[in-house]
Design a protein around this motif. Structure first.
Motif, PDB file in Angstrom:
ATOM      1  N   VAL A  38       0.818  -1.222   0.000  1.00  0.00           N
ATOM      2  CA  VAL A  38       0.000   0.000   0.000  1.00  0.00           C
ATOM      3  C   VAL A  38       0.848   1.267   0.000  1.00  0.00           C
ATOM      4  O   VAL A  38       0.388   2.315  -0.458  1.00  0.00           O
ATOM      5  N   SER A  39       2.073   1.189   0.500  1.00  0.00           N
ATOM      6  CA  SER A  39       2.924   2.386   0.499  1.00  0.00           C
ATOM      7  C   SER A  39       3.631   2.594  -0.837  1.00  0.00           C
ATOM      8  O   SER A  39       4.196   3.659  -1.077  1.00  0.00           O
ATOM      9  N   ASP A  40       3.579   1.602  -1.714  1.00  0.00           N
ATOM     10  CA  ASP A  40       4.088   1.758  -3.073  1.00  0.00           C
ATOM     11  C   ASP A  40       2.952   2.359  -3.894  1.00  0.00           C
ATOM     12  O   ASP A  40       2.185   1.652  -4.555  1.00  0.00           O
ATOM     13  N   VAL A  41       2.824   3.671  -3.850  1.00  0.00           N
ATOM     14  CA  VAL A  41       1.670   4.331  -4.455  1.00  0.00           C
ATOM     15  C   VAL A  41       1.548   4.051  -5.945  1.00  0.00           C
ATOM     16  O   VAL A  41       0.453   4.098  -6.497  1.00  0.00           O
ATOM     17  N   SER A  42       2.644   3.700  -6.604  1.00  0.00           N
ATOM     18  CA  SER A  42       2.577   3.403  -8.037  1.00  0.00           C
ATOM     19  C   SER A  42       1.792   2.123  -8.303  1.00  0.00           C
ATOM     20  O   SER A  42       1.349   1.896  -9.430  1.00  0.00           O
ATOM     21  N   ALA A  43       1.560   1.308  -7.275  1.00  0.00           N
ATOM     22  CA  ALA A  43       0.831   0.048  -7.431  1.00  0.00           C
ATOM     23  C   ALA A  43      -0.670   0.195  -7.188  1.00  0.00           C
ATOM     24  O   ALA A  43      -1.415  -0.752  -7.436  1.00  0.00           O
ATOM     25  N   GLY A  59      12.950  11.222  -6.820  1.00  0.00           N
ATOM     26  CA  GLY A  59      13.729  11.111  -5.591  1.00  0.00           C
ATOM     27  C   GLY A  59      12.904  10.850  -4.345  1.00  0.00           C
ATOM     28  O   GLY A  59      13.449  10.671  -3.265  1.00  0.00           O
ATOM     29  N   ALA A  60      11.587  10.861  -4.471  1.00  0.00           N
ATOM     30  CA  ALA A  60      10.722  10.645  -3.305  1.00  0.00           C
ATOM     31  C   ALA A  60      10.390   9.157  -3.174  1.00  0.00           C
ATOM     32  O   ALA A  60      10.565   8.373  -4.109  1.00  0.00           O
ATOM     33  N   GLY A  61       9.904   8.802  -2.022  1.00  0.00           N
ATOM     34  CA  GLY A  61       9.483   7.434  -1.753  1.00  0.00           C
ATOM     35  C   GLY A  61       8.502   7.436  -0.598  1.00  0.00           C
ATOM     36  O   GLY A  61       8.070   8.503  -0.147  1.00  0.00           O
ATOM     37  N   PRO A  62       8.171   6.269  -0.103  1.00  0.00           N
ATOM     38  CA  PRO A  62       7.139   6.173   0.942  1.00  0.00           C
ATOM     39  C   PRO A  62       7.637   6.625   2.316  1.00  0.00           C
ATOM     40  O   PRO A  62       7.862   5.832   3.218  1.00  0.00           O
ATOM     41  N   ARG A  63       7.799   7.931   2.461  1.00  0.00           N
ATOM     42  CA  ARG A  63       8.229   8.495   3.752  1.00  0.00           C
ATOM     43  C   ARG A  63       7.474   9.802   4.002  1.00  0.00           C
ATOM     44  O   ARG A  63       7.049  10.473   3.062  1.00  0.00           O
ATOM     45  N   ALA A  64       7.312  10.123   5.255  1.00  0.00           N
ATOM     46  CA  ALA A  64       6.591  11.348   5.627  1.00  0.00           C
ATOM     47  C   ALA A  64       7.245  12.550   4.956  1.00  0.00           C
ATOM     48  O   ALA A  64       8.469  12.673   4.929  1.00  0.00           O
ATOM     49  N   GLY A  65       6.411  13.398   4.401  1.00  0.00           N
ATOM     50  CA  GLY A  65       6.871  14.598   3.713  1.00  0.00           C
ATOM     51  C   GLY A  65       6.974  14.443   2.210  1.00  0.00           C
ATOM     52  O   GLY A  65       7.006  15.441   1.487  1.00  0.00           O
ATOM     53  N   ALA A  66       7.040  13.215   1.713  1.00  0.00           N
ATOM     54  CA  ALA A  66       7.175  12.978   0.273  1.00  0.00           C
ATOM     55  C   ALA A  66       5.869  13.294  -0.454  1.00  0.00           C
ATOM     56  O   ALA A  66       4.783  13.172   0.103  1.00  0.00           O
ATOM     57  N   TRP A  67       6.006  13.669  -1.714  1.00  0.00           N
ATOM     58  CA  TRP A  67       4.870  14.014  -2.570  1.00  0.00           C
ATOM     59  C   TRP A  67       4.738  13.019  -3.711  1.00  0.00           C
ATOM     60  O   TRP A  67       5.728  12.457  -4.170  1.00  0.00           O
ATOM     61  N   ILE A  85       2.566  12.550   1.765  1.00  0.00           N
ATOM     62  CA  ILE A  85       2.543  11.542   2.823  1.00  0.00           C
ATOM     63  C   ILE A  85       2.746  12.242   4.159  1.00  0.00           C
ATOM     64  O   ILE A  85       3.671  13.040   4.325  1.00  0.00           O
ATOM     65  N   VAL A  86       1.881  11.946   5.111  1.00  0.00           N
ATOM     66  CA  VAL A  86       1.981  12.560   6.434  1.00  0.00           C
ATOM     67  C   VAL A  86       2.321  11.537   7.520  1.00  0.00           C
ATOM     68  O   VAL A  86       2.691  11.911   8.633  1.00  0.00           O
ATOM     69  N   ARG A  87       2.203  10.252   7.196  1.00  0.00           N
ATOM     70  CA  ARG A  87       2.583   9.203   8.145  1.00  0.00           C
ATOM     71  C   ARG A  87       3.044   7.992   7.361  1.00  0.00           C
ATOM     72  O   ARG A  87       2.361   7.540   6.444  1.00  0.00           O
ATOM     73  N   PRO A  90       6.298   1.760   8.788  1.00  0.00           N
ATOM     74  CA  PRO A  90       6.321   0.432   8.170  1.00  0.00           C
ATOM     75  C   PRO A  90       5.638  -0.632   9.028  1.00  0.00           C
ATOM     76  O   PRO A  90       5.859  -0.720  10.237  1.00  0.00           O
ATOM     77  N   GLY A  91       4.767  -1.395   8.369  1.00  0.00           N
ATOM     78  CA  GLY A  91       4.055  -2.474   9.027  1.00  0.00           C
ATOM     79  C   GLY A  91       2.872  -2.038   9.874  1.00  0.00           C
ATOM     80  O   GLY A  91       2.139  -2.866  10.399  1.00  0.00           O
ATOM     81  N   THR A  92       2.648  -0.719  10.000  1.00  0.00           N
ATOM     82  CA  THR A  92       1.609  -0.214  10.900  1.00  0.00           C
ATOM     83  C   THR A  92       0.621   0.736  10.238  1.00  0.00           C
ATOM     84  O   THR A  92      -0.587   0.544  10.335  1.00  0.00           O
ATOM     85  N   ALA A  93       1.124   1.802   9.593  1.00  0.00           N
ATOM     86  CA  ALA A  93       0.225   2.834   9.070  1.00  0.00           C
ATOM     87  C   ALA A  93       0.878   3.610   7.936  1.00  0.00           C
ATOM     88  O   ALA A  93       2.091   3.845   7.941  1.00  0.00           O
ATOM     89  N   PHE A  94       0.025   4.021   6.996  1.00  0.00           N
ATOM     90  CA  PHE A  94       0.442   4.845   5.871  1.00  0.00           C
ATOM     91  C   PHE A  94      -0.684   5.829   5.595  1.00  0.00           C
ATOM     92  O   PHE A  94      -1.824   5.422   5.361  1.00  0.00           O
TER      93      PHE A  94
END
Length: 166
Positions: A38-43, A59-67, A85-87, A90-94
């Protein structure tokens, strides 16, 4: 936020917080695997009936602050959104906010909880502020919420099926 009223009851103010839902499903994979998916938004286009062509900014990825950006469609209309992305736990919330953390319009959240050999996945949607682009009456916003809830249910079903067939 009280700026718009229902066309049938002008004394009842609209509140963005009135428009939210959570849907959940059990999937046959551990939380870490579900989070990676679910954190791989391209999927997301694999599961979502409404989102396609979703990509992280360079250069962005599944981390808080990324667009990231994505195309959406509904009722024959197409548009592109920008989300932040605001949260990202890993393994808990996105969680991401359409329009960004500072001035976002909608928050989408995925929370994951282990259960047996799999995971209970919750997908939540909350309207953060009123905006005429989403509707101007209670009926408009209820219809949008219901449409998005149906979309979330379809996404969760498709995700569970995709994991089962993987």
């Amino acid at each position: 936020m009280t700026t718009t009223t229902d066309e049938h009851d002008l004394s009842e103010p609209l509140e963005a917080s009135d428009f939210a839902f959570t849907r959940r499903a059990w999937v046959d994979a551990p939380p870490a695997r579900v989070y990676d998916l679910v954190s791989d938004v391209s999927a997301i286009g694999r599961w979502s009936p409404n989102a396609t062509d979703v990509t992280f900014d360079e250069g962005a990825g599944p981390r808080a602050g990324a667009w990231f950006s994505g195309r959406n469609h509904k009722d024959g209309r197409r548009w592109t959104t920008r989300s932040q992305i605001v949260r990202a736990d890993p393994g808990t919330a996105f969680t991401f906010v359409v329009g960004g953390a500072e001035d976002g319009i909608v928050r989408w959240s995925w929370t994951l909880r282990p259960q047996g050999r799999g995971t209970v996945v919750e997908q939540s949607w909350r309207l953060l502020r009123l905006d005429p682009v989403l509707g101007t009456t209670r009926g408009d916003l209820e219809a949008l919420r219901d449409y998005m809830a149906n979309s979330a249910e379809n996404t969760l079903i498709a995700l569970a099926q995709w994991i089962a067939e993987e």
